[in-house]
Design an enzyme around this catalytic site. Structure first.
Site, PDB file in Angstrom:
ATOM      1  N   HIS A 239       0.751  -1.242   0.067  1.00  0.00           N
ATOM      2  CA  HIS A 239       0.023  -0.074  -0.031  1.00  0.00           C
ATOM      3  C   HIS A 239       0.775   1.176  -0.002  1.00  0.00           C
ATOM      4  O   HIS A 239       0.587   2.332  -0.676  1.00  0.00           O
ATOM      5  CB  HIS A 239      -0.901   0.074   1.157  1.00  0.00           C
ATOM      6  CG  HIS A 239      -1.955   1.094   1.061  1.00  0.00           C
ATOM      7  ND1 HIS A 239      -2.968   1.092   0.095  1.00  0.00           N
ATOM      8  CD2 HIS A 239      -1.928   2.548   1.740  1.00  0.00           C
ATOM      9  CE1 HIS A 239      -3.463   2.400   0.342  1.00  0.00           C
ATOM     10  NE2 HIS A 239      -2.877   3.163   1.046  1.00  0.00           N
ATOM     11  N   ASP A 243       0.486   4.297  -2.512  1.00  0.00           N
ATOM     12  CA  ASP A 243       0.649   5.669  -2.286  1.00  0.00           C
ATOM     13  C   ASP A 243       1.630   6.629  -3.085  1.00  0.00           C
ATOM     14  O   ASP A 243       1.492   7.735  -3.670  1.00  0.00           O
ATOM     15  CB  ASP A 243       0.778   6.069  -0.850  1.00  0.00           C
ATOM     16  CG  ASP A 243      -0.591   5.654   0.155  1.00  0.00           C
ATOM     17  OD1 ASP A 243      -1.637   5.749  -0.568  1.00  0.00           O
ATOM     18  OD2 ASP A 243      -0.477   5.489   1.239  1.00  0.00           O
ATOM     19  N   HIS A 266       2.802  10.754   2.571  1.00  0.00           N
ATOM     20  CA  HIS A 266       2.341  11.804   1.543  1.00  0.00           C
ATOM     21  C   HIS A 266       3.182  13.007   1.553  1.00  0.00           C
ATOM     22  O   HIS A 266       3.594  13.795   0.485  1.00  0.00           O
ATOM     23  CB  HIS A 266       0.886  11.913   1.515  1.00  0.00           C
ATOM     24  CG  HIS A 266      -0.141  10.605   1.217  1.00  0.00           C
ATOM     25  ND1 HIS A 266       0.079   9.899   0.214  1.00  0.00           N
ATOM     26  CD2 HIS A 266      -0.583  10.011   2.248  1.00  0.00           C
ATOM     27  CE1 HIS A 266      -0.748   8.977   0.425  1.00  0.00           C
ATOM     28  NE2 HIS A 266      -1.217   8.813   1.674  1.00  0.00           N
TER      29      HIS A 266
END
Ligand SMILES: [Zn+2]
Length: 293
Positions: A239, A243, A266
């Site tokens: 995951h 991202d 992020h």
């Protein structure tokens, strides 16, 4: 890695889901777009509002997610939508949304990828811009515990090193050469994860009024997901790679380079994209990107 034709979808496709924070029902509509258009969002609930290009210039800083804004029009939680588009090399697409937050679906990009594949993906008569990393660039978190490096490579490759220290989620590391095939089979279905002990805080932020532990991965103290099964043993690092694909898509071009992300999220991924874009054509410092031949 040669240059390739730009791509869009063959026909419009619509998806419905629930937004994780606002708990609202949301309709996402993916529309074909002409060559050179790029990826953009448009808020259909704000009549007359401008499209919001999904590039770093329009990214606004948020904790643990990625939002884009143009004037008063904001779209939150864009990262998995952008990962699906970039992962499948769909370069030109207008995403209409009837609210401020993308749906969470199952915490992964799987249903978005399935819808886009169902819509059909077609080549367009324009070559996609590719930026090549020509010298290393690194960004480090303020506390020094996370960093992302971009360095030259013949392909687009991401290495992610996940390490939360002692706790329910063990160390995981994975390297993937990102192609539409590897994205669809190895990353798209990997779900968002949180620790059970984080849930109370997230709920206090409005998160997940209509979300249960079956809708994403919630790790309990024993290291097992609550009311859920893992899709891969190393689903968490997959995951994180998903991202990264969504965040690096904010470059607005294909990228040829090797990225090594250590504990990054992020915010740091966006910082790297800003650092890369900021050095293009800057005569005081050798460019880290050039348009690949
Ligand atoms: Zn995510």
């Amino acid at each position: 890695m040669g240059s390739r034709a730009e791509r869009t979808i063959e026909q419009a496709v619509e998806l419905q889901g629930v937004a994780l924070f606002s708990a609202a029902d949301v309709v996402l509509r993916f529309l074909p777009a002409p060559p050179g258009h790029g990826r953009a969002f448009r808020r259909t609930d704000l009549p007359g509002s401008e499209a919001i290009p999904a590039t770093i210039a329009y990214a606004v800083d948020r904790h643990r997610r990625t939002a884009v804004a143009n004037g008063d029009a904001v779209v939150e939680m864009t990262e998995h939508v952008l990962a699906a588009l970039a992962g499948l090399e769909i370069d030109n697409c207008l995403v209409e949304i009837d609210g401020p937050e993308c749906p969470g679906f199952d915490g992964s990009a799987r249903s978005i990828v399935e819808a886009l594949e169902q819509a059909g993906i077609v080549k367009q008569p324009q070559s996609r811009t590719t930026f090549a990393v020509v010298e290393p660039v690194v960004v480090t978190s303020p506390d020094g515990t996370a960093d992302v490096l971009a360095e030259p490579s013949d392909v687009f490759e991401i290495v992610y090193e996940l390490d939360y220290g002692p706790g329910p989620i063990p160390r995981q590391s994975l390297s993937v050469e990102v192609t539409p095939e590897s994205f669809a089979t190895s990353l798209a279905a990997a779900r968002t994860f949180v620790l059970e002990q984080e849930i109370a805080f997230l709920r206090s932020q409005g998160y997940g009024a209509r979300t249960t532990a079956a809708d994403l991965l919630v790790f309990g103290e024993d290291g097992r997901p609550v009311d859920n099964e893992l899709r891969w043993r190393d689903e968490c690092v997959r995951h994180k790679l998903l991202d990264c694909v969504g965040d690096f898509a904010l470059l607005g071009a294909d990228v040829q380079g090797r990225f090594v992300a250590r504990r990054s999220g992020h915010q740091l991924n966006r910082d790297l994209v800003r650092a890369m874009v900021g050095r293009v054509g800057n005569s005081h410092c050798r460019g880290v990107l050039r348009e690949a031949a």
